[in-house]
Motif scaffolding. Structure first.
Motif, PDB file in Angstrom:
ATOM      1  N   PHE A  13       0.598  -1.052  -0.031  1.00 43.66           N
ATOM      2  CA  PHE A  13       0.025   0.017   0.096  1.00 43.66           C
ATOM      3  C   PHE A  13       0.711   1.436  -0.023  1.00 43.66           C
ATOM      4  O   PHE A  13       0.573   2.251  -0.547  1.00 43.66           O
ATOM      5  N   ARG A  14       1.841   1.339   0.627  1.00 45.55           N
ATOM      6  CA  ARG A  14       2.725   2.497   0.586  1.00 45.55           C
ATOM      7  C   ARG A  14       3.464   2.466  -0.599  1.00 45.55           C
ATOM      8  O   ARG A  14       3.404   3.834  -1.093  1.00 45.55           O
ATOM      9  N   LEU A  15       3.880   1.413  -1.281  1.00 44.39           N
ATOM     10  CA  LEU A  15       4.462   1.532  -2.464  1.00 44.39           C
ATOM     11  C   LEU A  15       3.458   2.120  -3.598  1.00 44.39           C
ATOM     12  O   LEU A  15       3.658   2.935  -4.451  1.00 44.39           O
ATOM     13  N   GLU A  16       2.154   1.738  -3.271  1.00 41.30           N
ATOM     14  CA  GLU A  16       0.952   2.193  -4.491  1.00 41.30           C
ATOM     15  C   GLU A  16       0.952   3.857  -4.278  1.00 41.30           C
ATOM     16  O   GLU A  16       0.995   4.430  -5.070  1.00 41.30           O
ATOM     17  N   LEU A  17       0.898   4.221  -2.987  1.00 39.78           N
ATOM     18  CA  LEU A  17       0.595   5.602  -2.503  1.00 39.78           C
ATOM     19  C   LEU A  17       1.586   6.816  -2.994  1.00 39.78           C
ATOM     20  O   LEU A  17       1.521   7.628  -3.248  1.00 39.78           O
ATOM     21  N   THR A  18       3.045   6.090  -3.157  1.00 32.97           N
ATOM     22  CA  THR A  18       4.170   6.820  -3.397  1.00 32.97           C
ATOM     23  C   THR A  18       4.477   6.712  -4.913  1.00 32.97           C
ATOM     24  O   THR A  18       5.597   7.246  -5.438  1.00 32.97           O
ATOM     25  N   THR A  19       3.899   5.775  -5.717  1.00 31.50           N
ATOM     26  CA  THR A  19       3.941   5.759  -7.043  1.00 31.50           C
ATOM     27  C   THR A  19       2.966   5.592  -8.029  1.00 31.50           C
ATOM     28  O   THR A  19       3.154   6.188  -9.155  1.00 31.50           O
ATOM     29  N   GLY A  20       1.792   5.562  -7.490  1.00 30.64           N
ATOM     30  CA  GLY A  20       0.785   5.444  -8.554  1.00 30.64           C
ATOM     31  C   GLY A  20       0.574   4.319  -9.477  1.00 30.64           C
ATOM     32  O   GLY A  20      -0.066   4.583 -10.375  1.00 30.64           O
ATOM     33  N   LEU A  21       0.973   3.339  -9.173  1.00 29.54           N
ATOM     34  CA  LEU A  21       1.231   2.005  -9.924  1.00 29.54           C
ATOM     35  C   LEU A  21      -0.294   1.911 -10.297  1.00 29.54           C
ATOM     36  O   LEU A  21      -1.163   1.923  -9.355  1.00 29.54           O
ATOM     37  N   ARG A  22      -0.681   1.057 -11.384  1.00 26.38           N
ATOM     38  CA  ARG A  22      -1.810   0.362 -11.582  1.00 26.38           C
ATOM     39  C   ARG A  22      -1.832  -0.668 -10.680  1.00 26.38           C
ATOM     40  O   ARG A  22      -0.981  -1.623 -10.538  1.00 26.38           O
ATOM     41  N   ALA A  38      19.639   0.791  -5.793  1.00 28.42           N
ATOM     42  CA  ALA A  38      19.460   1.912  -6.637  1.00 28.42           C
ATOM     43  C   ALA A  38      18.385   2.785  -6.351  1.00 28.42           C
ATOM     44  O   ALA A  38      17.976   3.878  -6.587  1.00 28.42           O
ATOM     45  N   GLY A  39      17.249   2.000  -5.457  1.00 32.66           N
ATOM     46  CA  GLY A  39      15.875   2.568  -5.242  1.00 32.66           C
ATOM     47  C   GLY A  39      15.098   2.833  -6.301  1.00 32.66           C
ATOM     48  O   GLY A  39      14.680   3.871  -6.551  1.00 32.66           O
ATOM     49  N   ALA A  40      15.003   1.953  -7.238  1.00 35.38           N
ATOM     50  CA  ALA A  40      14.497   1.924  -8.692  1.00 35.38           C
ATOM     51  C   ALA A  40      13.485   0.921  -9.161  1.00 35.38           C
ATOM     52  O   ALA A  40      13.924  -0.415  -8.537  1.00 35.38           O
ATOM     53  N   LEU A  41      12.549   0.973  -9.827  1.00 42.28           N
ATOM     54  CA  LEU A  41      11.593  -0.093 -10.254  1.00 42.28           C
ATOM     55  C   LEU A  41      11.510  -0.391 -11.562  1.00 42.28           C
ATOM     56  O   LEU A  41      11.222   0.737 -12.200  1.00 42.28           O
ATOM     57  N   SER A  42      11.520  -1.494 -12.358  1.00 46.13           N
ATOM     58  CA  SER A  42      11.111  -1.497 -13.440  1.00 46.13           C
ATOM     59  C   SER A  42       9.777  -2.114 -13.676  1.00 46.13           C
ATOM     60  O   SER A  42       9.389  -3.100 -13.197  1.00 46.13           O
ATOM     61  N   VAL A  43       8.964  -1.301 -14.404  1.00 44.93           N
ATOM     62  CA  VAL A  43       7.513  -1.646 -14.649  1.00 44.93           C
ATOM     63  C   VAL A  43       7.403  -2.271 -15.884  1.00 44.93           C
ATOM     64  O   VAL A  43       7.536  -1.253 -16.850  1.00 44.93           O
ATOM     65  N   HIS A  44       6.982  -3.386 -16.197  1.00 42.35           N
ATOM     66  CA  HIS A  44       6.873  -4.098 -17.438  1.00 42.35           C
ATOM     67  C   HIS A  44       6.080  -5.049 -17.665  1.00 42.35           C
ATOM     68  O   HIS A  44       5.979  -5.740 -18.774  1.00 42.35           O
ATOM     69  N   GLN A  45       5.274  -5.529 -16.513  1.00 37.32           N
ATOM     70  CA  GLN A  45       4.431  -6.715 -16.519  1.00 37.32           C
ATOM     71  C   GLN A  45       3.356  -6.469 -15.516  1.00 37.32           C
ATOM     72  O   GLN A  45       3.553  -5.511 -14.538  1.00 37.32           O
ATOM     73  N   ALA A  69      11.999   5.927 -10.053  1.00 35.88           N
ATOM     74  CA  ALA A  69      12.576   5.952  -8.655  1.00 35.88           C
ATOM     75  C   ALA A  69      11.598   6.065  -7.542  1.00 35.88           C
ATOM     76  O   ALA A  69      10.323   6.242  -7.507  1.00 35.88           O
ATOM     77  N   LEU A  70      12.256   5.285  -6.314  1.00 35.46           N
ATOM     78  CA  LEU A  70      11.648   4.984  -5.150  1.00 35.46           C
ATOM     79  C   LEU A  70      12.281   5.906  -4.087  1.00 35.46           C
ATOM     80  O   LEU A  70      13.270   6.076  -4.095  1.00 35.46           O
ATOM     81  N   ASP A  71      11.282   6.465  -3.159  1.00 34.87           N
ATOM     82  CA  ASP A  71      11.792   7.153  -2.006  1.00 34.87           C
ATOM     83  C   ASP A  71      12.482   6.392  -1.126  1.00 34.87           C
ATOM     84  O   ASP A  71      12.101   5.031  -1.018  1.00 34.87           O
ATOM     85  N   ALA A  72      13.212   6.882  -0.139  1.00 35.42           N
ATOM     86  CA  ALA A  72      14.021   5.949   0.814  1.00 35.42           C
ATOM     87  C   ALA A  72      13.302   5.381   1.702  1.00 35.42           C
ATOM     88  O   ALA A  72      13.447   4.048   1.994  1.00 35.42           O
ATOM     89  N   GLU A  73      12.229   5.899   2.420  1.00 34.61           N
ATOM     90  CA  GLU A  73      11.316   5.092   2.978  1.00 34.61           C
ATOM     91  C   GLU A  73      10.608   3.860   2.604  1.00 34.61           C
ATOM     92  O   GLU A  73      10.505   2.940   3.100  1.00 34.61           O
ATOM     93  N   THR A  74      10.098   4.177   1.333  1.00 31.77           N
ATOM     94  CA  THR A  74       9.552   2.985   0.725  1.00 31.77           C
ATOM     95  C   THR A  74      10.450   1.892   0.424  1.00 31.77           C
ATOM     96  O   THR A  74      10.221   0.768   0.683  1.00 31.77           O
ATOM     97  N   VAL A  75      11.718   2.043   0.116  1.00 31.31           N
ATOM     98  CA  VAL A  75      12.520   1.125  -0.148  1.00 31.31           C
ATOM     99  C   VAL A  75      12.996   0.416   1.249  1.00 31.31           C
ATOM    100  O   VAL A  75      13.102  -0.668   1.218  1.00 31.31           O
ATOM    101  N   ARG A  76      12.857   1.098   2.299  1.00 30.12           N
ATOM    102  CA  ARG A  76      12.928   0.518   3.717  1.00 30.12           C
ATOM    103  C   ARG A  76      12.023  -0.400   3.994  1.00 30.12           C
ATOM    104  O   ARG A  76      12.268  -1.399   4.600  1.00 30.12           O
TER     105      ARG A  76
END
Length: 201
Positions: A13-22, A38-45, A69-76
């Motif tokens: 839920f935190r990842l969703e709120l900080t990225t807006g992913l579908r 690196a604090g990054a996410l590849s969206v491809h599937q 990119a992802l924020d530091a707290e979401t990475v934690r």
């Protein structure tokens, strides 16, 4: 978010709120698509629901495939979640389903998109909030990002919109006053002085 900090899928839920992913994108995400260092996410599937059954799919459009990119707290939060998942893998041993999905149940089965939606609905109600759909977290991220002054093109790219014009048109209700803010801030940066307090908040 404070109320659900100890929920199994808090990181989701935190990842969703900080990225807006579908929803399909977040449920279909695999660890191989994440670079926590690196604090990054590849969206491809993605992972969609067809006749009640979840199945893998490609992202919605070519523009939906992206690095964000992802924020530091979401990475934690994701690191903490991975530690839980690793412990469950060790506990279940040979009975654990090694699927590489980021968000799974205790035995490694990937989270069902409909179950994620219903779980969020129950948690929001338990927290005393008005009815909020899981999809509304995506809207909340986009609205908040625009109100924070993030360039609409950057917001559009992060959420996988086909065109920044679509983002601008859909979220024009949060844009009034932002142009004036941009003019004042840019002038102050270039010529000195103190920009006025943003009015769009």
């Amino acid at each position: 978010m404070d109320r659900i900090r100890f929920d199994r899928f808090y990181a989701l839920f935190r990842l969703e709120l900080t990225t807006g992913l579908r929803r399909a994108e977040i449920c279909g995400m695999r660890w191989s698509s994440l670079d926590l260092d690196a604090g990054a996410l590849s969206v491809h599937q993605g992972r969609v629901v067809v006749a009640g059954h979840a199945q893998d799919s490609q992202v919605k459009t070519d523009d939906s495939a992206r690095w964000i990119a992802l924020d530091a707290e979401t990475v934690r939060a994701l690191r903490a979640w991975k530690a839980i998942q690793d412990a469950e893998r060790a506990l279940y041993g040979d009975d654990y389903r090694n699927t590489d999905f980021v968000f799974t149940y205790e035995d490694g089965r990937p989270a069902h998109p409909d179950s994620v939606r219903e779980r969020f609905k129950r948690l929001a109600a338990r927290a005393g909030l008005p009815e909020i759909r899981f999809y509304d977290l995506r809207h909340t991220y986009i609205t908040g990002a625009l109100m924070a002054g993030i360039n609409p093109k950057v917001v559009s790219q992060r959420v996988g919109h086909t065109d920044v014009a679509f983002t601008m048109e859909t979220y024009q209700h949060v844009l009034p006053g932002m142009d004036e803010d941009a003019a004042a801030i840019a002038a102050a940066h270039l010529l000195g002085g103190t920009p006025r307090t943003p009015q769009h908040n």
